[in-house]
Enzyme design. Structure first.
Site, PDB file in Angstrom:
ATOM      1  N   ASP A 101       0.813  -1.216   0.000  1.00  0.00           N
ATOM      2  CA  ASP A 101       0.000   0.000   0.000  1.00  0.00           C
ATOM      3  C   ASP A 101       0.849   1.272   0.000  1.00  0.00           C
ATOM      4  OD1 ASP A 101      -2.558   1.109  -0.193  1.00  0.00           O
ATOM      5  OD2 ASP A 101      -2.697   1.453   1.959  1.00  0.00           O
ATOM      6  N   ASP A 141      -4.571  -3.723  -5.175  1.00  0.00           N
ATOM      7  CA  ASP A 141      -3.903  -2.417  -5.310  1.00  0.00           C
ATOM      8  C   ASP A 141      -2.450  -2.506  -5.778  1.00  0.00           C
ATOM      9  OD1 ASP A 141      -6.261  -1.344  -4.397  1.00  0.00           O
ATOM     10  OD2 ASP A 141      -5.512  -0.839  -2.392  1.00  0.00           O
ATOM     11  N   ASP A 282     -11.650   0.868   6.470  1.00  0.00           N
ATOM     12  CA  ASP A 282     -10.679   1.160   5.415  1.00  0.00           C
ATOM     13  C   ASP A 282      -9.466   1.916   5.958  1.00  0.00           C
ATOM     14  OD1 ASP A 282     -12.247   0.072   3.325  1.00  0.00           O
ATOM     15  OD2 ASP A 282     -13.428   1.906   3.237  1.00  0.00           O
TER      16      ASP A 282
END
Length: 307
Positions: A101, A141, A282
Site C-alpha cells: 500500500d 492495489d 478502510d
C-alpha cells in the site's frame, strides 16, 4: 503411492470448473464479523449486524500481521477443510507484499525473501486440498498503485513469483485490476500484462475494497479483458449497494452492502464476490479505526434495514 497422488491431482485439475454465477462460497469461521459476534462486547444491534455479516459468503484476507509465516499454512488448511465439509469454494485474498500500500492506511507487508516463503507456505496448504475449489485474489492495489508508487519493476517479479507458488489444481488466481474510476482500461491492462502471467492466472479482480457500481465495473472489466485477449474477472460487490461514494474510498458515509456473492456474471466476469468484508474499516478516516479493524457501528450502517 506417488502415482496415486499424481493421478488424483490430474483428475481434480481436468474436472475442476472455474467460478460462475451461483458458485457457493465459504463464510469463514475465522471472520472478524464472527469474532465480533462471539465477543459478547457488542450492543444488540451491533451483534445482529455482525451475526448477519458473518453468515455471508466472503473472502478471507491472509495477511502476515494476522497469519504470519509459520502459521498461515494452518489457517489455509482450516479454511479448505471448512469448504470441503460445506461443499463450497473458498475465497482467499493474499495481501502481504513488501512495502504494501506504499505506506498508506494498509501499510505493512513482509521482506522480499519472507514474502516468497510465506506464499510458498500458502501454496503448499492449497496444494494439499486439490479437491477444494479455491478463488485467490492476489495483492489488491499492487498493480493499480504501481504508477503512483513507482515500483512496477519490483512488483513484477514479486507477483509472478507468488503466482508460481500459489498455482495448483482447482485454483483460480486473479491479479489486481483496480476499478472503473482509477486507471484507464488500456493502462490497467498494460500493468497486468507486464507481470507476464496472463497464461497462468484466471484473470483480474476489480473494485476490491471500493464502492463503484456493479454496472460500471462490468463495463470496465470487459474493456480491460478485451485489451488482454479475453481473460476473466471477478468484481467486489461487498459494499457497492449505494455506489454514491465517488472518489472517496476510505469509509465513505451512507454506503450499503451490495449483491451477495455469485449473483451476477457474464462471459468475462466469472462472478461477483464479497472480497472486502463489510464492517472492517478502510483506515482512520470518517471516524474509523485502523485499516482492517472491526467497526461495529459501520457494520450496522452498511446494512441499513437488512440486518
Amino acid at each position: 503411492m506417488l502415482v496415486v497422488v499424481l493421478a488424483q491431482r490430474w483428475m481434480f485439475t481436468v474436472t475442476a470448473h472455474p467460478p460462475v454465477v451461483g458458485t457457493p462460497v465459504l463464510a469463514p469461521e475465522q471472520s472478524k464479523a464472527q469474532r465480533a459476534f462471539l465477543s459478547g462486547e457488542l450492543t444488540e444491534t451491533q451483534a445482529e449486524a455482525a451475526q448477519y455479516l458473518a453468515a455471508q459468503p466472503t473472502a478471507y484476507w491472509l495477511t502476515p500481521e494476522q497469519d504470519p509465516p509459520g502459521t498461515v499454512g494452518r489457517t489455509v488448511s482450516s479454511l479448505t477443510s471448512q469448504a470441503r465439509d460445506a461443499n463450497v469454494a473458498v475465497a482467499l485474498v493474499v495481501y502481504g507484499l513488501p512495502e504494501r500500500d506504499c505506506g498508506h492506511h494498509s501499510a505493512g507487508g513482509l521482506q522480499p525473501s519472507d514474502y516468497m516463503a510465506w506464499t510458498r507456505e500458502i501454496g503448499h496448504a492449497l496444494e494439499a486440498a486439490p479437491d477444494v475449489r479455491k478463488i485467490i485474489v492476489l495483492e489488491p492495489d499492487s498493480l493499480a498503485l504501481a504508477p503512483q508508487c513507482g515500483n512496477l519493476d519490483a512488483r513484477v517479479p514479486q507477483l509472478a513469483g507468488a503466482v508460481a507458488q500459489l498455482a495448483g489444481p482447482a485454483t483460480w488466481i486473479y491479479l489486481d485490476g483496480g476499478h472503473s474510476g482509477w486507471l484507464p482500461a488500456e493502462q490497467m491492462a498494460d500493468l497486468i500484462e507486464a507481470v507476464g502471467v496472463t497464461d497462468q492466472v484466471r484473470g483480474f479482480a476489480t473494485n476490491v475494497s471500493n464502492y463503484r457500481s456493479t454496472h460500471d465495473e462490468f463495463l470496465y472489466a470487459r474493456a480491460v479483458s478485451e485489451e488482454l485477449g479475453g481473460i476473466h474477472a471477478v468484481i467486489d460487490t461487498s459494499r457497492n449497494g449505494a455506489a454514491t461514494a465517488g472518489a472517496d474510498w476510505c469509509n465513505p458515509p451512507s454506503q450499503r452492502v451490495g449483491e451477495p456473492s455469485g449473483t451476477y456474471g457474464d462471459d468475462v466476469v466469472d462472478m461477483n464476490l464479497w472480497i472486502k468484508p463489510p464492517g472492517e474499516s478502510d483506515g482512520p478516516c470518517h471516524g474509523g479505526p485502523p485499516a482492517g479493524a472491526w467497526w461495529p457501528d459501520h457494520a450496522v450502517s452498511l446494512l441499513g434495514d437488512q440486518g
